[in-house]
Design a protein around this motif. Structure first.
Motif, PDB file in Angstrom:
ATOM      1  N   GLN A 199       0.845  -1.188   0.000  1.00  0.00           N
ATOM      2  CA  GLN A 199       0.000   0.000   0.000  1.00  0.00           C
ATOM      3  C   GLN A 199       0.886   1.245   0.000  1.00  0.00           C
ATOM      4  O   GLN A 199       1.855   1.326   0.755  1.00  0.00           O
ATOM      5  N   GLU A 246       0.705   5.367   0.496  1.00  0.00           N
ATOM      6  CA  GLU A 246      -0.089   6.503   0.957  1.00  0.00           C
ATOM      7  C   GLU A 246       0.462   7.778   0.331  1.00  0.00           C
ATOM      8  O   GLU A 246       1.671   7.998   0.331  1.00  0.00           O
ATOM      9  N   VAL A 247      -0.450   8.590  -0.203  1.00  0.00           N
ATOM     10  CA  VAL A 247      -0.057   9.873  -0.779  1.00  0.00           C
ATOM     11  C   VAL A 247      -0.446  10.977   0.209  1.00  0.00           C
ATOM     12  O   VAL A 247      -1.547  10.961   0.757  1.00  0.00           O
ATOM     13  N   ARG A 248       0.500  11.877   0.474  1.00  0.00           N
ATOM     14  CA  ARG A 248       0.183  13.056   1.283  1.00  0.00           C
ATOM     15  C   ARG A 248       0.511  14.305   0.482  1.00  0.00           C
ATOM     16  O   ARG A 248       1.616  14.424  -0.048  1.00  0.00           O
ATOM     17  N   MET A 291      -6.617  12.578  -7.880  1.00  0.00           N
ATOM     18  CA  MET A 291      -6.355  11.507  -6.898  1.00  0.00           C
ATOM     19  C   MET A 291      -6.508  10.137  -7.563  1.00  0.00           C
ATOM     20  O   MET A 291      -5.696   9.232  -7.361  1.00  0.00           O
ATOM     21  N   LEU A 313      -3.653   9.383  -9.894  1.00  0.00           N
ATOM     22  CA  LEU A 313      -2.493   8.970  -9.098  1.00  0.00           C
ATOM     23  C   LEU A 313      -2.564   7.481  -8.772  1.00  0.00           C
ATOM     24  O   LEU A 313      -1.598   6.740  -8.966  1.00  0.00           O
ATOM     25  N   ALA A 314      -3.723   7.054  -8.271  1.00  0.00           N
ATOM     26  CA  ALA A 314      -3.883   5.645  -7.884  1.00  0.00           C
ATOM     27  C   ALA A 314      -3.786   4.745  -9.111  1.00  0.00           C
ATOM     28  O   ALA A 314      -3.139   3.689  -9.074  1.00  0.00           O
ATOM     29  N   VAL A 316      -3.820   2.382  -2.901  1.00  0.00           N
ATOM     30  CA  VAL A 316      -3.275   3.727  -2.721  1.00  0.00           C
ATOM     31  C   VAL A 316      -4.276   4.524  -1.896  1.00  0.00           C
ATOM     32  O   VAL A 316      -5.478   4.478  -2.166  1.00  0.00           O
ATOM     33  N   THR A 317      -3.781   5.207  -0.866  1.00  0.00           N
ATOM     34  CA  THR A 317      -4.664   6.048  -0.053  1.00  0.00           C
ATOM     35  C   THR A 317      -4.176   7.489  -0.085  1.00  0.00           C
ATOM     36  O   THR A 317      -3.035   7.768  -0.469  1.00  0.00           O
ATOM     37  N   TYR A 318      -5.059   8.380   0.353  1.00  0.00           N
ATOM     38  CA  TYR A 318      -4.735   9.807   0.385  1.00  0.00           C
ATOM     39  C   TYR A 318      -4.931  10.299   1.816  1.00  0.00           C
ATOM     40  O   TYR A 318      -5.979  10.036   2.418  1.00  0.00           O
ATOM     41  N   ASN A 319      -3.939  10.994   2.342  1.00  0.00           N
ATOM     42  CA  ASN A 319      -4.056  11.510   3.705  1.00  0.00           C
ATOM     43  C   ASN A 319      -5.120  12.607   3.796  1.00  0.00           C
ATOM     44  O   ASN A 319      -5.143  13.529   2.980  1.00  0.00           O
ATOM     45  N   ILE A 320      -6.008  12.512   4.800  1.00  0.00           N
ATOM     46  CA  ILE A 320      -7.046  13.540   4.985  1.00  0.00           C
ATOM     47  C   ILE A 320      -6.971  14.181   6.383  1.00  0.00           C
ATOM     48  O   ILE A 320      -7.915  14.844   6.810  1.00  0.00           O
ATOM     49  N   VAL A 369      -5.479   9.676   9.488  1.00  0.00           N
ATOM     50  CA  VAL A 369      -6.613   9.071   8.791  1.00  0.00           C
ATOM     51  C   VAL A 369      -6.378   9.241   7.294  1.00  0.00           C
ATOM     52  O   VAL A 369      -6.005  10.322   6.837  1.00  0.00           O
ATOM     53  N   THR A 370      -6.553   8.151   6.542  1.00  0.00           N
ATOM     54  CA  THR A 370      -6.398   8.227   5.093  1.00  0.00           C
ATOM     55  C   THR A 370      -7.700   7.799   4.421  1.00  0.00           C
ATOM     56  O   THR A 370      -8.565   7.166   5.047  1.00  0.00           O
ATOM     57  N   TYR A 371      -7.788   8.132   3.129  1.00  0.00           N
ATOM     58  CA  TYR A 371      -8.975   7.784   2.352  1.00  0.00           C
ATOM     59  C   TYR A 371      -8.513   6.967   1.143  1.00  0.00           C
ATOM     60  O   TYR A 371      -7.578   7.380   0.435  1.00  0.00           O
ATOM     61  N   ILE A 412      -8.198   5.704  -2.503  1.00  0.00           N
ATOM     62  CA  ILE A 412      -8.466   6.302  -3.819  1.00  0.00           C
ATOM     63  C   ILE A 412      -8.252   5.297  -4.956  1.00  0.00           C
ATOM     64  O   ILE A 412      -8.142   5.686  -6.117  1.00  0.00           O
ATOM     65  N   THR A 413      -8.228   4.008  -4.611  1.00  0.00           N
ATOM     66  CA  THR A 413      -7.947   2.957  -5.596  1.00  0.00           C
ATOM     67  C   THR A 413      -9.229   2.237  -6.008  1.00  0.00           C
ATOM     68  O   THR A 413     -10.085   1.974  -5.169  1.00  0.00           O
TER      69      THR A 413
END
Lengths: 325, 325
Positions: free
Chosen positions: A269, A271-273, A293, A296-297, A310-314, B310-312, B314-315
């Protein structure tokens, strides 16, 4: 050169870049005298600015090393060295990949990883280069935020030993000069611009000291660095127009379930920040459009088959930090 | 009741819910005869629908158990049991939390965790209840997608032993009846609605067999389940109006750096996944508005101080899957 306990910030609005440059060049000249100074250039805005200031002050009496630790972004060592050579500043590329990966072997604790990189950099590699150079002075790109965060216990920075009460003269054999210690990042960018550095340098997103090792959760191996390096390239490609303060990719240690060719398959996995921030002290996740987003994934999972998620930091900083490790 | 190798899907557009209900009630009656049947109710749309169909067919000769495995959402066991009691269907709540947590102790491999839950459920807990009940028939809420994904090797479902060629009569001591095996989720929802179940049941987001254990990466302990349970409640509160097919919170094993009260502090990471999907076979991350994503992160990190990030997701699925474990 002032290296004292109560460093006073020069705020962006109070900074006169040309005067600051003149003053720092004078201070460096007077501190080093007829001696030799060395510095390590990483290609970031801080170390690039220090290199230019010191080169103006010392000319050939400045020895600049680019230490290839194996933890840099794609093509970065070559790009940085050739860029500075074009400016007439000779930078020596020193290949220390083996030393760093050996020191990192088997380590998963973030503090131990940082410590291994710090020790390898200072004691084994740079310390040796400094000794061989005969220099007594080390120029370093510490900025105000580093001091602040270190004193607050938020982050352990490896480049402000002096502020932490460590006698660097005794510990590593040289004296540290930190010309940017009164500035926060936006002020450094202003100085960099005034020195004539191109936008790709003065607006370069900040990059942590331990480089891509700070973006690998768990053990740092050449393979895992290569994974996060590729993801970093994609994130930088796709986010460079977003106006974000900083954008980064993190490789997690956790494996997650995914599907490849219709079959269940464990994978990595990423993670994108992306951060909106003025000074890295506080920050908010950039509101990247959903199509960016998702692109990117899509790119990360299609160009890197070992990655299935792939996740995105929130989360804001605080309670998050800019980097994860 | 048809339990055969070549199950034919009844597509949503071809489904006549009232006729389907009549036929399944007849089939269950004729299969069970004067015998006794048992089923386990989880409160999801599948097991709720099976419970109602079988209750219509068998009345008091259906024994329904709700097994409290300690892995359910907040307040769920009590809510489900009291809801069915109001419909005149007696559901017995059986507390098996100790058995499940003991079986899960020390396990981190996802397959081993699933296996421990399956074995505890079938052999130790439900198998025992079935034996004590004197029933010979087990009703089960397997749906078409489960069969498909299992045959494709994407997912190991614990509830379709028969399709995998396991002789359940021999292995667990009862015969399995699967009234929903020709339907995908939207068709099940249509049948549930026609049976008079309320929208909170027939539109309930799908919930995995291993429950919250499927949302914990690494070891499943009472404390870690409590963490993901709280996060799940927040995600369900904030996402229920989004129209998403499914929304979930995942507790990672990786610890990340965060800041609490101005100091560096390691903490947990929660990943939020919201899915747009018709049938769970493929899916896309829901384009949640940024203010909702940020509110999710703010609530999770402020209501749960052990969480700093916390992540979200996006895949897409594929290459991701709906759940992470």
């Amino acid at each position: 050169m002032k290296i004292k306990d109560d460093i006073r910030e020069i705020k962006l609005e109070d900074l006169k870049a040309d005067e600051f440059i003149k003053q720092k060049v004078r201070e460096i000249s007077s501190a080093v005298g007829n001696g030799i100074a060395v510095n390590a250039l990483s290609g970031g805005v801080d170390s690039s600015t220090v290199t230019l200031l010191a080169h103006r002050a010392l000319g050939d009496r400045l020895k600049t090393y680019f230490i290839e630790n194996g933890l840099m972004r794609e093509g970065e060592p070559q790009r940085v060295v050739s860029f500075f050579r074009k400016l007439g500043i000779k930078v020596e590329l020193f290949d220390a990949r083996k030393e760093f990966f050996n020191a990192l072997k088997g380590l998963t604790d973030p503090e131990e990883k940082r410590e291994a990189i710090t020790q390898t950099f200072y004691k084994n590699v740079f310390g040796r280069l400094v000794k061989e150079s005969g220099a007594e002075f080390l120029l370093h790109g510490t900025i105000y935020t580093d001091v602040e965060e270190t004193l607050a216990g938020v982050k352990r920075q490896h480049n402000i030993l002096e502020q932490l009460g460590i006698d660097t003269k005794k510990a590593f054999g040289y004296k540290v000069i930190e010309p940017l210690v009164e500035l926060r990042k936006p002020a450094v960018r202003k100085v960099a611009k005034a020195l004539g550095l191109p936008e790709e340098v003065y607006n370069r997103p900040p990059f942590p000291g331990p480089a891509l090792a700070a973006r690998v959760i768990g053990e740092v191996t050449p393979e895992r660095i290569e994974t996060v390096r590729k993801a970093t390239k994609i994130v930088e490609d796709e986010s460079s127009g977003s106006g974000a303060f900083q954008y980064l990719a993190i490789l997690h240690a956790d494996m997650v379930t995914g599907m490849r060719e219709g079959k269940r398959d464990y994978g990595h996995q990423i993670e994108v920040r992306c951060w909106d921030s003025k000074d890295a002290v506080t920050g908010e996740p950039t509101r990247l459009p959903h199509d960016i987003m998702e692109r990117l994934a899509d790119r990360i999972t299609s160009e890197m088959p070992q990655v299935v998620s792939v996740t995105y930091n929130i989360t804001r900083k605080p309670p998050s930090t800019i980097e994860a490790v």
